[in-house]
Design an enzyme around this catalytic site. Structure first.
Site, PDB file in Angstrom:
ATOM      1  CG  HIS A  59       3.887 -19.795 -20.722  1.00 45.80           C
ATOM      2  ND1 HIS A  59       2.547 -19.955 -20.981  1.00 45.80           N
ATOM      3  CD2 HIS A  59       4.173 -20.612 -19.679  1.00 45.80           C
ATOM      4  CE1 HIS A  59       2.059 -20.856 -20.150  1.00 45.80           C
ATOM      5  NE2 HIS A  59       3.016 -21.276 -19.352  1.00 45.80           N
ATOM      6  NE  ARG A 105       5.701 -23.122 -16.318  1.00 48.81           N
ATOM      7  CZ  ARG A 105       5.912 -22.249 -15.315  1.00 48.81           C
ATOM      8  NH1 ARG A 105       7.135 -21.971 -14.914  1.00 48.81           N
ATOM      9  NH2 ARG A 105       4.883 -21.656 -14.744  1.00 48.81           N
ATOM     10  CB  CYS A 140       4.594 -24.900  -8.927  1.00 48.89           C
ATOM     11  SG  CYS A 140       3.292 -25.654  -9.916  1.00 48.89           S
ATOM     12  NE  ARG A 160       3.639 -28.278 -16.572  1.00 47.09           N
ATOM     13  CZ  ARG A 160       3.403 -26.979 -16.598  1.00 47.09           C
ATOM     14  NH1 ARG A 160       2.547 -26.444 -15.744  1.00 47.09           N
ATOM     15  NH2 ARG A 160       4.022 -26.194 -17.447  1.00 47.09           N
TER      16      ARG A 160
HETATM   17  C1  PEP Z   1       0.273 -22.583 -13.524  1.00 46.17           C
HETATM   18  O1  PEP Z   1      -0.663 -22.671 -14.327  1.00 46.17           O
HETATM   19  O2  PEP Z   1       0.234 -21.900 -12.485  1.00 46.17           O
HETATM   20  C2  PEP Z   1       1.532 -23.295 -13.773  1.00 46.17           C
HETATM   21  C3  PEP Z   1       2.480 -23.349 -12.864  1.00 46.17           C
HETATM   22  O3  PEP Z   1       1.723 -23.840 -15.012  1.00 46.17           O
HETATM   23  P1  PEP Z   1       1.995 -22.957 -16.323  1.00 46.17           P
HETATM   24  O4  PEP Z   1       2.245 -21.545 -15.900  1.00 46.17           O
HETATM   25  O5  PEP Z   1       3.169 -23.533 -17.025  1.00 46.17           O
HETATM   26  O6  PEP Z   1       0.721 -23.125 -17.083  1.00 46.17           O
HETATM   27 MG    MG Z   2      -0.623 -24.154 -15.874  1.00 45.70          MG
END
Ligand code: PEP
Ligand code: MG
Length: 560
Positions: A187, A289, A485, A325
Site C-alpha cells: 500500500h 478505497r 482497478c 469500495r
Molecule cells: C487490488 O487488490 O488490486 C485492489 C485494487 O485493492 P487493494 O490494492 O486496495 O487491495
Molecule cells: Mg485488494
C-alpha cells in the site's frame, strides 16, 4: 566525466527526479535487557530532558508547518510536557525499569486510558505513541523515528515506509521515494503512485546511502543513480520533456484507435485525492478505497462524519461515476475499530467483505452515509465489496446495498474463485472490478507485502492474465461490465492486454491516466486482442512483457 553507480530495484511509481537523500530512521524500541537505573533521580532527570527535547523539536516543526499541521504538532508537543505522563514514567523507574523502558511503559499506560475514554482522547493515541517513540529514541541517543522535517526538495529513503508516513509526505518536498524493502503492490507503493511521487522499492543497500547524497531516481526503470553525472541528469530532463509533450497531445475519453470506448478512471483514497482528481481529464472514479480515510481512526466513524466525508469526495464528480469500495479492513490495512482479534494468517482470514459480514452494522452505516452523500451531490455513485469469493456473498452484499437505497452494486474480483465463477458471482450484481493486486497475491500464493518474492507477484505472470481472462468471459456471458482497478491498469502495455481480454474500464492513480490514454489511442481493439494473445502464449512474466513491448507501437514504447 565521473562514473556514477546505478542500482536497480523495482519501479512502482513512474517519473524521474533528482535530489539529496533524506534517510528515514526506523522505529526505536527500548532494549529488552535495559538495566535498572543505579541513580533513580538522575534517570528521572534524563527522562524529563528526553521529553523536553521532543517537545522543542515538535514546536519548531509547528512553527514552519501549514495551517492544518501546525495546531496538531503544537498539541502533540504539549503531550510531551504532560506532568502526569512524566509521573507515570517516574513510577516505572521506581519498580526497576530503565529510562527508555519506563517511557515506553508510561506511554502505553496512558494510551490505554485514552482508549478507554474514547472520542477525542482515543483519536490522540497515535500522536501519543509518536511522542513516546521519539522520547525513547531521545533517551537512547538515537535519531527520532519517522520522516524528519524536510527543508528542501528531497529523496526520501527508508528501509520501508508505513502507509501513514507515505500518506502524509509533503509532495512539494518529497520528490521521490526509495525503499530497500516493500513490494510492488504494497500500500505504500500504491500511495506513492496515487500521490504522483516517483518511487523505487527493493533497492539493494538503500539504507546505506549517506544522507545528503545526490541521487537520480527513475521510477519507470526502477533505477537509482548515486552521485549522477550531469549527462544523466540532462538525459532524464530531455526524456521528461519528450514524454510530457507526447502525453499532452492526447486528451478526452479513453478509446482505442478505432473508437472502442474504455473509460479511464481514478483510484482515490480520500477528500484531497478527490479534489485533485476532479478537475483532471478523466471519466470519474473507479476505486475509492474508503478504508484509507480511517487508517488512523481508533473509533468507528459516525454516520454524520462519514456522510460529510463522502459528500466532499462525490462533489467534484457531479454527473460522473464514482465507484466506492466499502471498507476493506484487515490484513495489511488493519482498522482499530474493525478488529476481530489476531489471526495466524490475516490475508486469508476475516478481511474485506468477510469482516463486513461479521460486523454488519459497520457496513450498513457506511452504506447509509454513501446513499445520503449520493443524494446530496448528484454523483453517479456505485458501491462494490472487496474480497468477494462466492455468488452467495455477492448476492448478500447486493441486497444490503439496494436496501440502503443505492442503485448500483458490484463486486471486486480479487480471489481466483470469484474470477473462475464470475458468471454466477455477477448474476446478482451490476458490475465487477478486478483487483489485480490481490488477484496476483492469491493466484500466485505470494504475500503482496513480501518484497523479496515480487517476481512471483509480477502482474504480467501469464497465470494471472489467464485468471483475468476467465473473469472477463463470465462477465461477458452475463452482459456485465468488468473493469480493472489494480495497479496493472496503470501500466500502459498491460492496459492494452487487459482491453484485449475484454476489460471494459481501467482505474488507476490519476498520474498514470495520460500514458494509458495515449497507449489506447495508438492501438485498435483487434491489435489489443492480438497483444492479449501474445501475452497469454508466453511462458513467463518477463517473456509476456517483452513480447508485448516488442509488438506494441514504437510511438508508445519510445517514451516508456
Ligand atoms: C487490488 O487488490 O488490486 C485492489 C485494487 O485493492 P487493494 O490494492 O486496495 O487491495
Ligand atoms: Mg485488494
Amino acid at each position: 566525466m565521473t562514473e556514477h553507480e546505478t542500482r536497480t530495484g523495482i519501479g512502482v511509481s513512474g517519473g524521474s527526479a533528482s535530489g539529496r537523500v533524506v534517510q528515514v530512521a526506523p522505529p526505536v524500541r527500548p532494549p529488552k535487557d535495559e538495566p535498572a537505573p543505579a541513580d533513580v533521580d538522575g534517570a528521572y532527570q534524563h527522562i524529563l530532558e528526553s521529553f523536553e527535547a521532543v517537545a522543542v523539536e515538535l514546536e519548531s516543526r509547528a512553527a514552519s508547518a501549514d495551517e492544518h499541521a501546525a495546531p496538531i504538532l503544537s498539541a502533540t508537543a504539549m503531550m510531551a510536557r504532560d506532568v502526569g505522563l512524566h509521573q507515570a514514567a517516574a513510577n516505572r523507574l521506581k519498580v526497576g525499569d530503565g529510562p527508555a523502558t519506563a517511557i515506553a511503559a508510561a506511554v502505553e499506560e496512558y494510551a490505554a486510558q485514552f482508549e478507554a475514554l474514547g472520542g477525542y482522547f482515543a483519536e490522540r493515541v497515535a500522536d501519543l505513541r509518536d511522542v513516546g517513540g521519539r522520547a525513547v529514541a531521545a533517551a537512547l541517543g538515537l535519531p527520532a523515528p519517522g520522516v524528519p522535517p524536510l527543508t528542501e526538495p528531497s529523496v526520501i529513503v527508508a528501509l520501508d515506509l508505513a502507509p501513514a508516513d507515505t500518506a502524509t509526505l509533503d509532495r512539494e518536498l518529497a520528490i521521490a521515494i526509495v525503499t530497500q524493502a516493500g513490494g510492488r503492490t504494497s500500500h505504500t507503493a500504491i500511495l506513492a503512485a496515487q500521490r504522483g511521487i516517483p518511487a523505487v522499492v527493493q533497492l539493494p543497500g538503500a539504507t546505506d546511502i549517506p544522507a545528503g547524497t545526490l541521487v537520480a531516481v527513475d521510477g519507470d526503470a526502477g533505477e537509482v543513480a548515486i552521485d549522477p553525472d550531469p549527462e544523466l541528469l540532462e538525459h532524464q530532463r530531455l526524456r521528461r520533456e519528450k514524454r510530457a509533450a507526447a502525453l499532452a497531445a492526447s486528451s478526452g475519453p479513453g478509446a482505442t484507435a478505432d473508437g472502442h470506448m474504455v473509460p479511464l478512471l481514478a483510484n482515490i483514497g480520500g477528500v484531497q485525492d478527490a479534489e485533485e482528481a476532479g478537475p483532471q481529464d478523466l471519466e470519474g472514479v473507479g476505486l475509492f478505497r474508503t478504508e484509507f480515510v480511517f487508517l488512523s481512526a481508533t473509533t468507528a466513524p459516525t454516520l454524520e462524519e462519514q456522510t460529510e466525508i463522502y459528500t466532499k469526495v462525490f462533489a467534484p464528480f457531479e454527473g460522473r461515476r464514482v465507484v466506492v469500495r466499502t471498507l476493506d479492513a484487515g490484513a495489511d490495512k488493519p482498522l482499530a475499530f474493525a478488529d476481530l482479534g489476531e489471526e495466524e494468517n490475516p490475508a486469508l482470514g476475516r478481511r474485506g467483505l468477510r469482516l463486513s459480514e461479521a460486523l454488519p452494522e459497520l457496513l450498513d452505516t457506511q452504506l447509509e452515509a454513501l446513499a445520503a452523500a449520493a443524494e446530496a451531490t448528484g454523483a453517479d455513485a456505485r458501491v462494490m465489496a472487496p474480497m468477494v469469493s462466492t455468488a452467495d456473498e455477492a448476492a448478500w452484499f447486493a441486497a444490503r446495498v439496494r436496501a440502503a437505497g443505492l442503485k448500483k452494486a458490484g463486486v471486486m474480483i480479487e480471489v481466483p474463485a470469484a474470477a473462475l465463477r464470475s458468471e454466477h458471482v455477477l448474476a446478482d450484481v451490476d458490475f465487477a472490478s478486478i483487483g489485480t493486486n490481490d488477484l496476483a497475491q492469491y493466484t500466485m500464493a505470494t504475500d503482496r507485502m513480501a518484497g523479496e518474492l515480487s517476481d512471483l507477484l509480477d502482474p504480467w505472470q501469464p497465470a494471472v492474465i489467464d485468471v483475468v481472462a476467465a473473469a472477463c468471459t463470465g462477465g461477458a456471458a452475463n452482459g456485465k461490465p468488468v473493469g480493472v482497478c489494480g495497479e496493472s491498469a496503470g501500466d500502459p502495455l498491460l492496459a492494452l492486454v487487459l482491453v484485449g481480454l475484454g476489460v471494459t474500464s481501467l482505474s488507476m492513480a490519476p498520474s498514470k491516466v495520460p500514458a494509458v490514454r495515449l497507449a489506447l489511442s495508438l492501438h485498435t481493439l483487434d491489435e489489443c486482442r492480438e497483444l492479449a494473445s501474445v501475452a497469454r502464449s508466453a511462458r513467463s512474466a518477463t517473456d509476456a512483457h517483452d513480447a508485448v513491448r516488442a509488438a506494441a507501437s514504437t510511438a508508445l514504447t519510445e517514451i516508456l
